[in-house]
Each structure stands twice: as structure tokens, then as C-alpha cells.
Design a protein around this motif. Sequence first.
Motif, PDB file in Angstrom:
ATOM      1  N   THR A 269       0.802  -1.307   0.115  1.00  0.00           N
ATOM      2  CA  THR A 269       0.028   0.028   0.084  1.00  0.00           C
ATOM      3  C   THR A 269       0.824   1.292   0.003  1.00  0.00           C
ATOM      4  OG1 THR A 269      -1.848  -1.047   0.967  1.00  0.00           O
ATOM      5  CG2 THR A 269      -1.519   1.223   1.475  1.00  0.00           C
ATOM      6  N   TRP A 270       2.083   1.315   0.618  1.00  0.00           N
ATOM      7  CA  TRP A 270       2.601   2.324   1.097  1.00  0.00           C
ATOM      8  C   TRP A 270       4.023   2.425   0.239  1.00  0.00           C
ATOM      9  CZ3 TRP A 270      -0.244   5.692   3.105  1.00  0.00           C
ATOM     10  CH2 TRP A 270      -1.241   5.174   4.048  1.00  0.00           C
ATOM     11  N   LEU A 271       4.348   1.637  -0.215  1.00  0.00           N
ATOM     12  CA  LEU A 271       5.657   1.651  -1.145  1.00  0.00           C
ATOM     13  C   LEU A 271       5.422   2.147  -2.483  1.00  0.00           C
ATOM     14  CD1 LEU A 271       8.694   0.904  -0.808  1.00  0.00           C
ATOM     15  CD2 LEU A 271       8.210  -1.504  -1.504  1.00  0.00           C
TER      16      LEU A 271
ATOM     17  N   ALA B 261       3.308  14.643   9.322  1.00  0.00           N
ATOM     18  CA  ALA B 261       1.773  14.652   9.130  1.00  0.00           C
ATOM     19  C   ALA B 261       1.694  13.677  10.076  1.00  0.00           C
ATOM     20  CB  ALA B 261       1.559  14.259   7.709  1.00  0.00           C
ATOM     21  N   ARG B 262       0.464  13.920  10.846  1.00  0.00           N
ATOM     22  CA  ARG B 262      -0.260  13.114  11.801  1.00  0.00           C
ATOM     23  C   ARG B 262      -1.591  13.899  12.240  1.00  0.00           C
ATOM     24  NH1 ARG B 262       4.883  13.286  12.885  1.00  0.00           N
ATOM     25  NH2 ARG B 262       5.263  11.181  12.678  1.00  0.00           N
ATOM     26  N   ARG B 263      -2.193  13.212  12.963  1.00  0.00           N
ATOM     27  CA  ARG B 263      -3.448  14.209  13.966  1.00  0.00           C
ATOM     28  C   ARG B 263      -2.552  15.143  14.821  1.00  0.00           C
ATOM     29  NH1 ARG B 263      -5.555  11.910  17.785  1.00  0.00           N
ATOM     30  NH2 ARG B 263      -4.045   9.856  18.046  1.00  0.00           N
TER      31      ARG B 263
ATOM     32  N   GLY C 297       2.889   4.329  16.546  1.00  0.00           N
ATOM     33  CA  GLY C 297       3.220   5.432  15.353  1.00  0.00           C
ATOM     34  C   GLY C 297       3.320   4.395  14.207  1.00  0.00           C
ATOM     35  N   THR C 298       2.786   4.639  13.001  1.00  0.00           N
ATOM     36  CA  THR C 298       3.023   3.870  12.102  1.00  0.00           C
ATOM     37  C   THR C 298       3.470   4.831  10.886  1.00  0.00           C
ATOM     38  OG1 THR C 298       0.992   3.814  11.285  1.00  0.00           O
ATOM     39  CG2 THR C 298       1.639   1.954  12.622  1.00  0.00           C
ATOM     40  N   SER C 299       3.446   5.966  10.782  1.00  0.00           N
ATOM     41  CA  SER C 299       3.765   6.574   9.651  1.00  0.00           C
ATOM     42  C   SER C 299       5.371   6.560   9.315  1.00  0.00           C
ATOM     43  CB  SER C 299       3.404   8.293   9.672  1.00  0.00           C
ATOM     44  OG  SER C 299       3.844   8.656  11.041  1.00  0.00           O
ATOM     45  N   GLY C 300       6.076   6.661  10.233  1.00  0.00           N
ATOM     46  CA  GLY C 300       7.619   6.455  10.053  1.00  0.00           C
ATOM     47  C   GLY C 300       7.965   4.939   9.439  1.00  0.00           C
ATOM     48  N   GLU C 301       6.984   4.165   9.582  1.00  0.00           N
ATOM     49  CA  GLU C 301       7.265   2.824   9.105  1.00  0.00           C
ATOM     50  C   GLU C 301       7.111   2.785   7.744  1.00  0.00           C
ATOM     51  OE1 GLU C 301       5.993   0.307  13.178  1.00  0.00           O
ATOM     52  OE2 GLU C 301       4.843   0.400  11.628  1.00  0.00           O
ATOM     53  N   LYS C 302       6.104   3.798   7.291  1.00  0.00           N
ATOM     54  CA  LYS C 302       5.790   3.918   5.832  1.00  0.00           C
ATOM     55  C   LYS C 302       6.828   4.343   4.863  1.00  0.00           C
ATOM     56  CE  LYS C 302       1.174   4.738   7.064  1.00  0.00           C
ATOM     57  NZ  LYS C 302       0.173   5.773   7.775  1.00  0.00           N
ATOM     58  N   VAL C 303       7.642   5.204   5.580  1.00  0.00           N
ATOM     59  CA  VAL C 303       8.759   6.064   5.247  1.00  0.00           C
ATOM     60  C   VAL C 303      10.073   5.201   4.822  1.00  0.00           C
ATOM     61  CG1 VAL C 303      10.604   7.874   5.556  1.00  0.00           C
ATOM     62  CG2 VAL C 303       8.035   8.397   6.101  1.00  0.00           C
TER      63      VAL C 303
ATOM     64  N   TYR D 164      -0.102  16.104  22.440  1.00  0.00           N
ATOM     65  CA  TYR D 164       1.102  15.424  22.743  1.00  0.00           C
ATOM     66  C   TYR D 164       2.051  14.808  21.722  1.00  0.00           C
ATOM     67  CZ  TYR D 164      -0.494  10.870  20.968  1.00  0.00           C
ATOM     68  OH  TYR D 164      -0.633   9.492  20.027  1.00  0.00           O
ATOM     69  N   LYS D 165       1.695  15.240  20.313  1.00  0.00           N
ATOM     70  CA  LYS D 165       2.411  14.703  19.226  1.00  0.00           C
ATOM     71  C   LYS D 165       3.552  16.244  18.811  1.00  0.00           C
ATOM     72  CE  LYS D 165      -0.662  11.501  17.062  1.00  0.00           C
ATOM     73  NZ  LYS D 165      -0.094  10.121  16.393  1.00  0.00           N
ATOM     74  N   ARG D 166       3.040  17.267  19.326  1.00  0.00           N
ATOM     75  CA  ARG D 166       3.894  18.562  19.675  1.00  0.00           C
ATOM     76  C   ARG D 166       4.168  19.028  18.042  1.00  0.00           C
ATOM     77  NH1 ARG D 166       8.514  17.452  24.190  1.00  0.00           N
ATOM     78  NH2 ARG D 166       8.787  15.555  22.709  1.00  0.00           N
TER      79      ARG D 166
HETATM   80  C1  LIG Z   1      -0.130   6.294   8.844  1.00  0.00           C
HETATM   81  C2  LIG Z   1      -1.294   7.386   9.039  1.00  0.00           C
HETATM   82  C3  LIG Z   1      -1.484   7.580  10.056  1.00  0.00           C
HETATM   83  C4  LIG Z   1      -0.694   7.347  11.622  1.00  0.00           C
HETATM   84  O1  LIG Z   1       0.511   8.294  12.084  1.00  0.00           O
HETATM   85  P1  LIG Z   1       1.171   8.238  13.158  1.00  0.00           P
HETATM   86  O2  LIG Z   1       1.248   9.666  13.648  1.00  0.00           O
HETATM   87  O3  LIG Z   1       2.216   7.423  12.835  1.00  0.00           O
HETATM   88  O4  LIG Z   1       0.444   7.498  14.194  1.00  0.00           O
HETATM   89  C5  LIG Z   1      -2.478   8.910  10.388  1.00  0.00           C
HETATM   90  N1  LIG Z   1      -3.284   9.211   9.373  1.00  0.00           N
HETATM   91  C6  LIG Z   1      -2.911   8.710   8.125  1.00  0.00           C
HETATM   92  C7  LIG Z   1      -3.767   9.287   7.021  1.00  0.00           C
HETATM   93  C8  LIG Z   1      -1.816   7.748   7.985  1.00  0.00           C
HETATM   94  O5  LIG Z   1      -1.656   7.334   6.700  1.00  0.00           O
END
Ligand SMILES: *Cc1c(COP(=O)(O)O)cnc(C)c1O
Length: 736
Positions: free
Chosen positions: A430-432, A519-521, A617-623, A525-527
Motif C-alpha cells: 500500500t505504502w511503497l 504529518a499526523r493528527r 506510530g506507523t507513519s515512520g514505518e511507511k517512510v 502530545y504529538k507536539r
Molecule cells: C499512517 C497514517 C497515520 C498514522 O500516523 P502516526 O502519527 O504515525 O500514528 C495517520 N493518518 C494517516 C492518514 C496515515 O496514513
Amino acid sequence: MILVRQNYIPDLDCRLCHTRLSMTPAEKLAHQLHELSMNMWWAWNPTVIKLFRDIDPGAFRASKHNPLMVIKRLSRERLRELAADAAMRARVDRAHREFRAYVSPTSPTWAETHAAPLRVRPVAYFSAEFGIHESLPIYSGGLGVLAGDHLKTASDLGLALIAVGLYYRESYFRQHIDREGQQHAVYERAPTEYMCTTLRAGADGKPLVIDVPLGNERLLAQVWQVNVGRNQLLLLDTDVEGNSEENRRLAARLYFGDQRVRIRQELLLGVGGIRALRACGIDWSGLHLNEGHSAFATLEYARLRMIETGGTFADVAQDVAQSTVFTTHTPVDAGHDRFSPELVDEYLEPLRLSLRLSREDFLGLGRVRPQDAREALCMTVLAFKMSRYANAVSCLHGRVTRRAWQVLWPHHREDEVPVGHITNGVHVRTWLAPAMQEIYARHIGPDWADNLNEPKMWARIENVLDAELWETHRTLRANLVGFVRREVAAQRRSNGHGEEMILAAATALDPDVLTIGFARRFATYKRANLLFSDLERLERIVCNEERPVQVVFAGKAHPADRPGQEVLKTVVRASMLPELRSRIVFVEDYDINVARHLVQGVDVWLNTPRRPQEASGTSGEKVLLNGGLNLSVLDGWWAEAYDGLNGFAIGNGVCHVDQAEQDRRDGESLYRVLETEVVPLYYEQDDRGVPHGWVAYIKRAIRTLGWRFNTDRMLRDYVFECYLPSAGVHSSAMRR
Ligand SMILES: *Cc1c(COP(=O)(O)O)cnc(C)c1O
């Protein structure tokens, strides 16, 4: 046998295709495309996505990448034109054949060998949100994207899984940001006729309608089905006749409304979910609660078991717990839903009576101290008590969770609290980026995607020439810059910015500058504002003449989260300052589409949570597998991933008791690491512009982390640690 009523396209009627012996090429093409668009399998197959895009690029973009909408709106002329194109016909044929082979029950799968007992009865996977693709907006953030990745991987591995969620017709929200940096939430109704959903029908052929007791009322819901590869996702929808106006709108929006809305949504998900499964004739091997929102499912399951066995709640509770897996996702207190005893009385009385429990015993299931009459019912406590297998989502989060909830196991030492961890991963295909998939196919092997968990396989990344890897990454970065300019210019235009700001967006960023993504919510706390704690220092870093840096931000703050919106404002306003605006850009309306572009093109992924509040957290794993490096606080997955040479760390993992002091230290560390590690390593390039030291980090990250931080590994862990044992199978026999 349950019949699925298809959402047939009036003028591309597929029933026709089945009954006619000979189809015209246009009819055949329409039929194949329709079948492809009705299974989300395409969402993780770049060649099929490209196929839909090429059919009508404008419509594909305008539809938010929704193949079904593209197909349904195709004119007869365009369809005939496509059918007359031999190359197009061949592409569609190939995709269609591949799809049919993928979903064929006779293709061999991993689960057949390793999880055969689960093939008889699926795992029932409950989640309040599912992020499968941007065209199905029933997610808000990481929890949903994780659930989507979980589903896709279960399908790839051949693991039978039936997912249950809610059909939010108005989704989470779309984000607009005005010229003052204020976020506005916009709700749009999803066009049902263009969603790849079909209504489940009952034995009488009519749409299935289930009911959920809500106090004195009966809430009705119909059940939509989404095909996700080999598996299905059921979505409950309360917008049906027979419901009050208020109840019709109950499931319209995700994470919206007061406690009354939430408790009713959660009853719908848990109780309604179990009822929907039963009504569809689905018998599960076990329940997986993805976060506590769906914990009422265990009570409804207990009710059914009591009817079946004639036993009491105490008799069946052990059975229910034995087959239930609970994954907890946050150490942040506000993330655990709590409902007052009065609210529970108001809505759960019928369920309590059918479980033949006293008020105290019933409320006690969700209390830390069952006798405390004032204590609210906490969904996390209920989920812990009603599941035999509970896990956190990273190693550190496991420790934090055991400490936080030790009160529930007063006779256990903290390290004996029965909560383990399975670190979150991401669905690689999905992410690659397709270009990276090609590199892996070429250098690691054509079947690289089938062996994601093989460390030896990933070690072959060292065989790739630095220049080749870098060239591919540069192209991806340039794509990102193009995407950001287009998006931000269009957004500023629609938000009423002046020409100057629109032009600034269209020329912002430089395809050859070190690019950081965040990028994230916008949870506080995510600062997200940590990078802005010293504006002058930031300006010196980003505007350096020889070694500049640029940053792309995106993210939504919850509409009720004022502090989160203030943080967002700080970031947006900084991105509009004349001295920063060519280097710092904010992209509106963060979603899976924006995420995909970002993670594929950045050099560095910035992550600045207050440790230890980021569960994984998962966004860093996508990178990671896209050739980006992580620059992150040692929290969540990064705390167990970082080895000193596969990315960068902010801070040293020690937390100060004073939050302001901790923020100050982390801000200082962030600037220092940027100035002394990240920037110098990146700009140490040979005369062809290849930064060999940097590429060595990329390769090391791929080699040391690629095999672990994906959902193939995660799903296998769930199978062996949770799904097989909860189905009564000793998993050690199945492990290779
Ligand atoms: C992967 C993803 C997240 C998760 O982000 P984290 O800050 O790593 O938890 C949130 N929103 C979207 C749209 C994503 O694709």
C-alpha cells in the motif's frame, strides 16, 4: 446461503454479461472493470490503479481516486473507444485474470499451512474505523489505517477474517484552513451509489436489517459489505427507515458528538456487530477488538452463549474471554472511553437484564474498583476483563500499559501483568512507491513481496548501487514537490488567499533540497510545534544558503480539540511568514492520499511525541522502505527500532517529570541533531551529487528494519500469539 444484493450499474448491467453467450468487447470490458472496482484489492495494486487512472485521468482525480465512480460515469463512446484499443483490452484482461487468481479459493496461501484451523471459521475483527483507501473515508487516523492494513494483509496471507465497522456517511471531516490559520471542519455526504459497497440481503432477498436495543428504543441498522481481497468488511448503517431522525444520523460522523452519541455508536458497533455476523450466518473462531470501542461485543456474545448453553453469565464469561483478543492503542487517558453509571443504565438496561446481572456486577465489569458506585464504566477495563489475550502495540507501550493497568491484577507483579505487545506494522504494497517496488524486484528478487519477513532477503539491499537508489529517491522527491505545489496553490485559491500567496505556493520548495515531512493528527502530545520553539534558529536551519532544509506539514486537529487547533494555527502561520514560506508548507486535508505522497518522497520523517505517549506510530514505518530516514523521539516503534546508524534520535529516552522542561530539552535536541547530524550527512555529496554516507543510513534502515515493521510480521504474530490460542490451538505446532 446468504445472497448479496449487488449494486448493479443500470447501463452496464453485469447480469447481462452472465446470461449472454457472446458479449461485445465493450460489454466485456465494462464487466471486467466493474468486477475489479468492486473489490478493494485494486487499492494495493499500483498497476490496477494506473489502469483506472489511464481510463479517465480527470475523472479519476475528481472522484478522489474512486474507480467505481470513474466506471459508472464512463460514456458509451469512451467505453467503445477503450474496447477498440487492443493494448487497453490486454491490460484489463491481465488485471482481471490476476484478480481472479488472487481471490480463487484454490490458490495456495500462507495461512493454509500455518493457520489451517482458522480456515473453518474466520476471526471477527472489530474496529471503529477502517482506513483502506481515501475513496472510502471511514477513518480518522492511525488506528483506522492500521485496521485497513490489517485487513489487506489478512487477505494476502489467506487468513480468513471478517471485519466489522460503522458506515459513516459523512466520514470524519474535510479540513479547510482560513487565512488566519483557523481550521474549519466540513462534512460531506458520501455518494452511496459510488461507494464500492453492497447491501447484505437476508434469506428473503430483502436488505438485511438488524436491531440493537438502546434503552427503551430499538435502533435499526442495515449492513453494507465491502470486499477487501479475499475477505469482507461489514459496515453498519443506521440511516434506515424506522429509525428516529436522531438515530438515522447516529453513525453519520466518526468521533463526533457527546457521550450519549458515543455510547450509542459503541453499542451499535459491539452489539450490532455481533448481531450482524449472526444474521449473516457467520460463525467466528474468535473476536479481535481493535481498541476498546467495540468491547460491548463480548457482552452480546455472552448473551448468545447463555441462550445456547443455558448457563449463567459466570459460566459463559470464561469461554467468551478465552476466544477474545484485545489490542489497546493508547496510554493517553482521554483515549479511554468512560460512561457514567446513569448513561449505562439508560442504554444498557435490556442487555444487563438478559445477562441476568445485578447493576453492581454489570457496572463492575467496566470498573477498576467494582464496588465503587461512582466509578464510570471504562471500555478499556471491560475489554481487559472480557479478553484472555491482550496486547499493547510496541515494546515500550507494553511496559507503560502493564504499569497503568496493574490495578486490574492486584496479585501480579508489574512485569507479570498479562498484557504483551505486538508492535504495529504497515502494509508494504500500500505504502511503497512503484519505483521502489521495481528496485526491490530487480535487486532483491522477483518474489521479494512474498518474503517480507526474511532478514537475509533485505540484506541484499547492500547490492544496490548508491547512485541508483539515490536517483530513484530524487525522482520521488521531485514528485512530492510537484504534488505539494499543486495542492497548496489550489487550496489557497479556494480559501481566498491573495495572488501573492497562491504564487508563493506554486513555486515553494525545491526538488533538490533536504525535505522533512511531518504529518499526523494534531493531538497536542504529538507536539507539531516543537520545531517552531525557536523561530530564529529554525530560520537559520531552513534558510541556510549552502545547505537549506524544507519542511512539509499536514494533519487535522479534532474539531473539539481547541489546544490542538491552536498548535495547528502556529504551524500554519509560520508557514505563511515571508522569510519561511518558500521552505515550510502546510498541506490541507491530511488523508491516505496525502500520506502516500509524503511518505514516498521525503528524506526525513519527523516525529516529536512526548514520550511515552505515542503507543506505536506507523507513519515512520511507511517512510522506511521508500528510502526515507526517521528523526524521532525514542517512543513507540522507534524506541525498539533505532540502532544509532539507521536514522536519528531526538533525546535519549529519559523523561523529565516537568513537561515544560522536557519540551525544552527535546526542542534543543531536535535543533542540535538537525544542525550537527542530519544536515551535514545529507549534504556531504560526491561530485555527482550522491551522498554516500546518507545512502548508507538508508540501506541500513531497510536492512535492519524492513523485515520487522510491516503487517506481514504483525499478522503472523497475531496468528501465533492470539488467534490460534484463542481458537483453542497450540500455536507452537503451527510455527515453522
Ligand atoms: C499512517 C497514517 C497515520 C498514522 O500516523 P502516526 O502519527 O504515525 O500514528 C495517520 N493518518 C494517516 C492518514 C496515515 O496514513
